[in-house]
Design an enzyme around this catalytic site. Structure first.
Site, PDB file in Angstrom:
ATOM      1  N   ILE A   1      45.104  29.439  38.504  1.00 56.33           N
ATOM      2  CA  ILE A   1      45.798  28.815  37.373  1.00 56.33           C
ATOM      3  C   ILE A   1      46.688  29.836  36.655  1.00 56.33           C
ATOM      4  O   ILE A   1      47.667  29.472  36.003  1.00 56.33           O
ATOM      5  CB  ILE A   1      44.780  28.148  36.421  1.00 56.33           C
ATOM      6  CG1 ILE A   1      45.470  27.183  35.473  1.00 56.33           C
ATOM      7  CG2 ILE A   1      43.946  29.171  35.674  1.00 56.33           C
ATOM      8  CD1 ILE A   1      44.528  26.207  34.792  1.00 56.33           C
ATOM      9  N   ARG A   2      46.319  31.134  36.795  1.00 60.31           N
ATOM     10  CA  ARG A   2      47.122  32.204  36.177  1.00 60.31           C
ATOM     11  C   ARG A   2      47.737  33.087  37.269  1.00 60.31           C
ATOM     12  O   ARG A   2      47.146  33.230  38.343  1.00 60.31           O
ATOM     13  CB  ARG A   2      46.228  33.095  35.299  1.00 60.31           C
ATOM     14  CG  ARG A   2      45.841  32.453  33.968  1.00 60.31           C
ATOM     15  CD  ARG A   2      44.898  33.370  33.214  1.00 60.31           C
ATOM     16  NE  ARG A   2      43.692  33.627  33.990  1.00 60.31           N
ATOM     17  CZ  ARG A   2      42.620  32.848  33.984  1.00 60.31           C
ATOM     18  NH1 ARG A   2      42.576  31.791  33.216  1.00 60.31           N
ATOM     19  NH2 ARG A   2      41.573  33.132  34.739  1.00 60.31           N
TER      20      ARG A   2
ATOM     21  N   TYR B   1      27.006  24.428  33.770  1.00 65.73           N
ATOM     22  CA  TYR B   1      27.503  25.024  35.027  1.00 65.73           C
ATOM     23  C   TYR B   1      26.530  24.689  36.163  1.00 65.73           C
ATOM     24  O   TYR B   1      26.948  24.246  37.244  1.00 65.73           O
ATOM     25  CB  TYR B   1      27.613  26.535  34.813  1.00 65.73           C
ATOM     26  CG  TYR B   1      27.816  27.367  36.051  1.00 65.73           C
ATOM     27  CD1 TYR B   1      29.001  27.299  36.785  1.00 65.73           C
ATOM     28  CD2 TYR B   1      26.835  28.279  36.466  1.00 65.73           C
ATOM     29  CE1 TYR B   1      29.186  28.100  37.902  1.00 65.73           C
ATOM     30  CE2 TYR B   1      27.026  29.085  37.579  1.00 65.73           C
ATOM     31  CZ  TYR B   1      28.203  28.991  38.290  1.00 65.73           C
ATOM     32  OH  TYR B   1      28.385  29.793  39.398  1.00 65.73           O
TER      33      TYR B   1
ATOM     34  N   LYS C   1      27.139  22.437  39.488  1.00 67.36           N
ATOM     35  CA  LYS C   1      26.944  22.964  40.845  1.00 67.36           C
ATOM     36  C   LYS C   1      25.969  22.084  41.635  1.00 67.36           C
ATOM     37  O   LYS C   1      26.169  21.842  42.833  1.00 67.36           O
ATOM     38  CB  LYS C   1      26.450  24.416  40.804  1.00 67.36           C
ATOM     39  CG  LYS C   1      27.520  25.417  40.391  1.00 67.36           C
ATOM     40  CD  LYS C   1      28.650  25.460  41.410  1.00 67.36           C
ATOM     41  CE  LYS C   1      29.764  26.424  41.067  1.00 67.36           C
ATOM     42  NZ  LYS C   1      30.926  26.300  41.946  1.00 67.36           N
TER      43      LYS C   1
HETATM   44  C1  AKB Z   1      26.774  33.346  36.497  1.00 71.95           C
HETATM   45  O1  AKB Z   1      26.095  34.241  35.991  1.00 71.95           O
HETATM   46  O2  AKB Z   1      27.111  32.310  35.893  1.00 71.95           O
HETATM   47  C2  AKB Z   1      27.163  33.475  37.948  1.00 71.95           C
HETATM   48  C3  AKB Z   1      26.202  32.786  38.849  1.00 71.95           C
HETATM   49  C4  AKB Z   1      24.847  33.327  39.052  1.00 71.95           C
HETATM   50  O3  AKB Z   1      26.529  31.778  39.406  1.00 71.95           O
HETATM   51  N1  AKB Z   1      27.272  34.852  38.308  1.00 71.95           N
END
Ligand code: AKB
Length: 319
Positions: free
Chosen positions: A36-37, A141, A145
């Site tokens: 994106i950058r 996150y 995932k």
């Molecule tokens: C994070 O710390 O978010 C990443 C991972 C473990 O996916 N390095």
């Protein structure tokens, strides 16, 4: 057949190094490097600025260049993600679904999707978490995932799209800086040691986490993508282990080579995220299915990190 590779999120910690590995393997002109950058450092190759949440722009790039493999690394990581959960979900999922759809519609042969140890939560045992453990991630996150792993499997089952995935632990390398992760301290500590300044660690001294040296992480990525299709039995994601340590272990390993180095511990909000992740994971499925084996232990990694960063600091060219 001539491969044409597209990599997203190429300016990130892993992307920077994977880009060089892919360019070396396939040739500079065959690797379309996107982010994106614009690149922050000197770059040679084929760079295109791309926001991967723009489905049309991505699909057009894949179509016009007859892309055969996509390495989709663009994502917001664990610590940054907690500051804006809905935006993180939106970006991480939109980007992945755009990649899967572009790959399906344009007949891309293989897609690489990085997952993470962040998919594990309270249900996982502390040590040697098996590949098929129940997933109850504690960060947005991790949730994105875990959902992404299921989408990868869905596209494989439903459309035959050859998506391959690894659950990376924290990645430690000297070539690039991490950003926004919970495991970032394990890179920052080496930079402090080489600058000869005290290090303040944002995790508890005994917070053990699964980690991997960059060279091993890159080797694993290329190896799973090279493996014959039939060898990839797991279509969600493979546990990938390298080594496992806590901040006190890495500090001691540095101190063996730099005796004056000091660390103090000031855990912040990232400690709670780390506490929700396992101490170690079991990667026997990756070992059995496609021959994975890590090469770096803590002492060897420390030697490599310190010597490469010292060379960099003294203005010479690091490997
Ligand atoms: C994070 O710390 O978010 C990443 C991972 C473990 O996916 N390095």
């Amino acid at each position: 057949m001539n491969e044409t590779i597209l990599i997203t999120g190429a300016n990130g910690q892993l992307g920077t190094v994977l880009t060089s590995a892919l360019q070396e393997r396939f040739g500079r002109e065959r690797v379309i490097v996107t982010d994106i950058r614009p690149p922050q450092r000197e770059f040679s190759g084929r760079f295109e600025q791309l926001d991967v949440t723009d489905a049309e722009g991505l699909t057009q790039m894949v179509r016009e260049n007859k892309v055969t493999q996509i390495y989709h690394l663009a994502a917001i990581l664990s610590a940054t993600g907690e500051a804006a959960p809905l935006r993180t979900w939106e970006i991480n999922m939109t980007a992945l679904l755009n990649v899967l759809e572009a790959a399906r519609l344009e007949g891309v042969d293989k897609v690489f999707y990085p997952s993470s140890i962040a998919v594990f939560g309270p249900s996982a045992p502390a040590a040697d978490v098996p590949n098929d453990c129940h997933l109850d991630p504690v960060t947005v996150y991790g949730i994105s995932k875990a959902a992404g792993e299921n989408w990868a499997q869905y596209y494989f089952n439903r459309y035959g799209l050859d998506v391959r995935s690894l659950r990376y632990p924290g990645v430690i390398g000297h070539q690039s800086q991490p950003g926004g992760g919970t495991t970032d301290y394990a890179v920052d500590i080496y930079h402090a040691a080489v600058k000869n300044v005290p290090f303040s660690c944002f995790l508890d001294k005994d917070e053990q986490l699964p980690m991997i040296f960059m060279d091993d992480a890159i080797r694993a990525t290329l190896k799973i993508m090279d493996a014959p299709k039939v060898a990839i039995r797991i279509r969600t994601s493979y546990n990938l282990a390298g080594l496992s340590f806590c901040p006190a272990d890495v500090a001691a390993s540095i101190q063996r080579q730099a005796p004056g180095f000091t660390v103090d511990y000031n855990p912040d909000h990232r400690q709670a995220i780390a506490a929700g992740w396992p101490d170690s994971i079991d990667d026997s499925a990756a070992r059995t299915d496609w021959g994975w084996e890590p090469e770096f232990n803590l002492e060897r990694m420390t030697e490599e990190m310190l010597s490469a960063l010292k060379i960099k600091q003294s203005g010479q060219i690091a490997a």
